[in-house]
Scaffold this active site. Structure first.
Site, short mmCIF file in Angstrom:
data_model
loop_
_atom_site.label_atom_id
_atom_site.label_comp_id
_atom_site.label_asym_id
_atom_site.label_seq_id
_atom_site.Cartn_x
_atom_site.Cartn_y
_atom_site.Cartn_z
CE LYS A 197 -8.85 -2.54 13.72
NZ LYS A 197 -7.82 -3.13 12.87
CE LYS A 252 -10.94 0.97 11.37
NZ LYS A 252 -10.27 1.44 10.17
CG PHE A 289 -2.65 5.74 13.38
CD1 PHE A 289 -1.96 5.34 14.51
CD2 PHE A 289 -2.44 7.01 12.88
CE1 PHE A 289 -1.07 6.19 15.14
CE2 PHE A 289 -1.56 7.88 13.51
CZ PHE A 289 -0.88 7.47 14.64
N PRO A 338 -3.47 -11.45 10.54
CG PRO A 338 -1.45 -11.82 11.64
CD PRO A 338 -2.14 -12.03 10.32
CG ASP A 339 -6.52 -6.07 13.84
OD1 ASP A 339 -5.73 -5.39 14.52
OD2 ASP A 339 -7.48 -5.57 13.22
CB ILE A 340 -0.63 -5.99 14.89
CG1 ILE A 340 -0.06 -6.92 13.81
CG2 ILE A 340 0.41 -5.69 15.96
CD1 ILE A 340 0.82 -6.25 12.80
CG ASN A 373 -0.21 -0.05 2.52
OD1 ASN A 373 0.49 0.90 2.86
ND2 ASN A 373 -0.33 -1.16 3.24
CE LYS A 431 8.10 -13.00 -13.30
NZ LYS A 431 8.83 -12.58 -14.48
CG ASP A 439 -7.18 -4.80 6.19
OD1 ASP A 439 -6.79 -4.78 7.37
OD2 ASP A 439 -7.66 -3.80 5.61
O1 C5P Z 1 -8.89 -2.14 10.41
P1 C5P Z 1 -7.95 -1.09 9.97
O2 C5P Z 1 -6.83 -1.60 9.11
O3 C5P Z 1 -8.57 0.14 9.38
O4 C5P Z 1 -7.29 -0.58 11.35
C1 C5P Z 1 -6.27 0.30 11.37
C2 C5P Z 1 -5.51 0.16 12.66
O5 C5P Z 1 -5.32 -1.20 12.96
C3 C5P Z 1 -4.10 0.73 12.56
O6 C5P Z 1 -3.74 1.16 13.85
C4 C5P Z 1 -3.29 -0.46 12.13
O7 C5P Z 1 -1.93 -0.31 12.49
C5 C5P Z 1 -3.96 -1.58 12.86
N1 C5P Z 1 -3.93 -2.87 12.18
C6 C5P Z 1 -3.15 -3.87 12.69
N2 C5P Z 1 -3.14 -5.10 12.09
C7 C5P Z 1 -3.91 -5.34 11.00
C8 C5P Z 1 -4.69 -4.32 10.47
C9 C5P Z 1 -4.68 -3.09 11.08
O8 C5P Z 1 -2.47 -3.64 13.68
N3 C5P Z 1 -3.87 -6.52 10.44
#
Ligand code: C5P
Length: 396
Positions: free
Chosen positions: A340, A336, A322, A303-305, A208, A286, A276
């Protein structure tokens, strides 16, 4: 701001020496006491008289100005200050400090001192980029020398690139940071930053537009307030800040592992733009164009950190996320925060028209349990400073 601080200002012999006159003025205005030292070459660029007049102090130029050890010996001069500042620090001066030479008053003071040293390098871009200068810079950093700048821009020699001395106001700011206050001293904080790269095959990846600029500025601002910063960064466009522990990762899974390995921390600031999704199974070779048509890729969620840290048994006291949105920013970001499980969300509109993603400024809303604060559009380092101060307040 610097009331009563004793600063020995060593002016090196480069064209940027003219800026040291303004630096002296600004230091005096901030209340510092300035003892100026001119190298022989510096006296070709600025006159001792103007330096003395602005500093309202005697200028030292020669080892033999220090008449004898009973009046003001060089050891005494090097120690009768709270900080030694070298501005401009030429390539030659950096080489002499790094090599431990003591062949004039300036280098002798720098070798004899037991006080902190801050240098503001200034030189032609090729000289700055030369491996010898970079080697000397690395050595100076290892030796505990603090560095401000150089900046990128037009140079007196007509070239463009890194090598311009930091502006006097930036040098004063770096000096102020040095003297504190340091409300986050002894606090360990985690900052995630930059994009992630999710491999498709050995040469392709999903990424991105995040430059990592805001996360980098936040890490630097937290460091300036005294925090021990663990900086977990994806492949960012901007260099990582000095003085933080840098852990480089590529994928979201690596970023999660690095973030969990950093625990325990008092605060976690998740500024990374984490992908995501990733492709369900990475191709080991390749991918080729084939007669069978276009490839079909299946995606799985990363995974969502932020959410993981927020729900962790060793949850940091403060977790900040963020929300980069392109529509209904506040509503999405508020939801959010709940979803979260973090404490604060820093929300911004990253629609292309705002120029925020990858740009120099940011206009954020801070969403906390108490409600929404709209911050003005500010340079990213300024947003970072404000946020760092709020974090310091929350951890106090
Ligand atoms: O769900 P979204 O991507 O909009 O959320 C943004 C926030 O979640 C940011 O703080 C980003 O660093 C964190 N995030 C994360 N791991 C992910 C996706 C988002 O820590 N896989």
């Amino acid at each position: 701001m610097l009331a009563g601080k004793r600063i020995t200002l060593i002016i090196g012999g480069g064209i940027a020496a003219y800026k040291s006159l303004d630096l002296i003025r600004q230091l005096r205005r901030a209340g510092a006491l300035v003892t100026p030292v001119l190298t022989r070459a510096a006296a070709e660029f600025v006159t001792p008289l103007s330096v003395a007049a602005l500093a309202e102090a005697q200028v030292f130029q020669d080892l033999f100005d220090l008449k004898d050890e009973t009046e003001m010996g060089h050891i005494q001069l090097s120690r009768a200050s709270d900080l030694l500042v070298v501005a401009p620090a030429t390539a030659n001066m950096m080489a002499r400090i790094a090599g431990g030479l003591a062949d004039d008053l300036a280098s002798t003071l720098l070798l004899a001192t037991d006080k902190p040293v801050l240098i503001a390098p200034a030189m032609n871009v090729r000289m700055w980029q030369h491996p010898a200068t970079q080697r000397n810079l690395a050595q100076l950093r290892t030796d505990g020398v603090h560095v401000v700048g150089p900046n990128v821009g037009d140079m007196a020699c007509g070239e463009q690139g890194p090598g311009r001395m930091a502006e006097p106001a930036e040098i004063v700011a770096a000096i102020a940071v040095h003297f504190g206050p340091h409300p986050l001293a002894g606090r360990r904080v985690l900052v995630t930053s930059g994009p992630t790269h999710e491999p498709i095959d050995p040469v392709r990846y999903i990424a991105n537009r995040s430059s990592g600029a805001q996360g980098t500025a936040i890490a630097a601002a937290l460091r300036d307030l005294g925090a021990d910063v663990v900086f977990v960064t994806g492949p960012a466009a901007v260099p990582a800040p000095d003085g933080v522990e840098v852990i480089r990762v590529e994928t979201a899974r690596e970023m999660l592992d690095a973030a969990l390995a950093a625990l325990p921390v008092q605060a976690a600031i998740c500024a990374a733009a984490v992908a995501d999704w990733r492709v369900a199974s990475e191709f080991m070779q390749k991918m080729k164009k084939t007669a069978q048509g276009l490839p079909v890729m299946e995606f799985v969620e990363n995974p969502d950190i932020l959410a993981t840290l927020s729900a962790h048994a060793e949850r940091p006291r403060l977790v900040v996320g963020f929300a980069a949105e392109t529509e209904t920013v506040i509503a999405h970001a508020t939801a959010k925060r709940e979803r979260k499980g973090c404490d604060w969300i820093v929300a911004n509109d990253v629609s292309p028209a705002t120029g925020i993603m990858g740009g120099a400024e940011n206009a954020v809303h801070l969403i906390t349990e108490a409600g929404v604060e709209d911050w003005p559009r500010l340079p990213k380092p300024e947003v970072a400073r404000r946020l760092a101060e709020r974090i310091a307040g929350a951890l106090a």
